[in-house]
Design an enzyme around this catalytic site. Sequence first.
Site, short mmCIF file in Angstrom:
data_model
loop_
_atom_site.label_atom_id
_atom_site.label_comp_id
_atom_site.label_asym_id
_atom_site.label_seq_id
_atom_site.Cartn_x
_atom_site.Cartn_y
_atom_site.Cartn_z
N HIS A 263 52.61 66.33 35.46
CA HIS A 263 51.96 65.67 36.60
C HIS A 263 52.89 65.52 37.79
CE1 HIS A 263 48.84 63.77 33.66
NE2 HIS A 263 48.62 65.05 33.88
N SER B 145 47.63 57.19 26.14
CA SER B 145 46.29 56.80 25.67
C SER B 145 45.47 58.02 25.27
CB SER B 145 45.56 56.03 26.78
OG SER B 145 45.53 56.83 27.95
P1 OAD Z 1 48.05 54.99 29.93
O1 OAD Z 1 48.34 53.74 30.68
O2 OAD Z 1 46.66 55.58 29.98
O3 OAD Z 1 48.41 54.79 28.39
C1 OAD Z 1 49.66 54.24 28.05
C2 OAD Z 1 49.64 54.06 26.54
O4 OAD Z 1 50.93 53.57 26.16
C3 OAD Z 1 48.61 53.02 26.08
O5 OAD Z 1 47.87 53.56 25.00
C4 OAD Z 1 49.47 51.83 25.63
O6 OAD Z 1 48.93 51.20 24.47
C5 OAD Z 1 50.77 52.50 25.26
N1 OAD Z 1 51.95 51.65 25.46
C6 OAD Z 1 52.16 50.71 26.39
N2 OAD Z 1 53.42 50.19 26.25
C7 OAD Z 1 54.00 50.86 25.21
C8 OAD Z 1 55.27 50.80 24.58
N3 OAD Z 1 56.22 49.95 24.98
N4 OAD Z 1 55.50 51.65 23.54
C9 OAD Z 1 54.55 52.52 23.10
N5 OAD Z 1 53.31 52.62 23.67
C10 OAD Z 1 53.06 51.80 24.71
O7 OAD Z 1 49.11 56.08 30.45
P2 OAD Z 1 49.07 57.64 30.15
O8 OAD Z 1 48.47 57.96 28.82
O9 OAD Z 1 50.44 58.16 30.41
O10 OAD Z 1 47.81 60.82 35.49
O11 OAD Z 1 48.09 58.18 31.31
C11 OAD Z 1 47.92 59.59 31.42
C12 OAD Z 1 47.71 59.91 32.87
O12 OAD Z 1 46.65 59.09 33.42
C13 OAD Z 1 48.91 59.63 33.74
O13 OAD Z 1 49.85 60.66 33.71
C14 OAD Z 1 48.26 59.51 35.10
C15 OAD Z 1 47.09 58.62 34.72
O14 OAD Z 1 46.04 58.70 35.62
C16 OAD Z 1 47.79 61.11 36.83
O15 OAD Z 1 48.12 60.28 37.64
C17 OAD Z 1 47.29 62.49 37.14
#
Ligand code: OAD
Length: 244
Positions: free
Chosen positions: A119, A189
């Site tokens: 990204h 997520s």
């Molecule tokens: P999310 O905020 O959707 O998910 C983060 C995940 O990390 C959640 O499932 C939390 O439960 C988990 N989490 C939080 N703190 C944690 C920790 N300390 N240890 C382990 N897990 C933890 O973020 P992403 O999955 O990265 O895209 O989102 C994917 C994409 O959606 C991003 O790259 C961005 C967003 O829109 C763009 O901007 C194009």
Amino acid sequence: MTVPPQLIDRLKSAQRVVVLTGAGVSAESGVPTFRDAQTGLWSKFNPEELATPRAFRRNPRLVWEWYEYRRKLVAEAKPNPAHTALAEMERLFPEFHLVTQNIDGLHQRAGSRNVVELHGNITRTKCFDEGTIVSNWTETGDVPPKCPNCGGLLRPDVVWFEEPMPEKETALAFRFGTNCDLFFSIGTSAVVFPAASLPFEALESGATVVEINLQSTPLTSKAHFVLAGPAGSVVPDLLKSLRI
Ligand code: OAD
């Protein structure tokens, strides 16, 4: 966290390891995630107003300033033990690839060398019209600043919604993900495609899939191993189990 003995055996025999990380890996560095109920960016801001080309055209100053706020956050953040452990893990396997959805550059600052950024990277700037990277420009007080080459508006070099993914990085991520024997999905997520399909493609191609995440996701019921906990302690525990 105690790492299941069968996973330790898989780690010790793994030849080609791929890791997909999301915002959860940087959460313990103080970088907000996107969908966590209280702290997630998308629970406080509306992505449609900030993270799309349309939003930028409609209000370039607002979007530029929001990314400047996030850029400052990231500049003050430090890699946490999850980033450091992943950088060390890179050297322990014959083949190791780190694919990240994060735009904060913390993997590289922790010492990871071959990082595939799906990204983009918030520390890089590009011209909105030409798409070329711009590393310096004259500050004229314009917000956003102007491209020194064509006078167009500058923007962060990150993937917005409704934008295509970077071709090279996406192809690399899927080549690695479908040719590995051990795949980790850490701190994501698993709902934003195409990145979210990577763990499932890895499963399809016969890899052992491990999820490390705080909450359950659409991957949780399919993964071979699920380590529910903070990446900042679970990933170092994995590394320790490799050393024994
Ligand atoms: P999310 O905020 O959707 O998910 C983060 C995940 O990390 C959640 O499932 C939390 O439960 C988990 N989490 C939080 N703190 C944690 C920790 N300390 N240890 C382990 N897990 C933890 O973020 P992403 O999955 O990265 O895209 O989102 C994917 C994409 O959606 C991003 O790259 C961005 C967003 O829109 C763009 O901007 C194009």
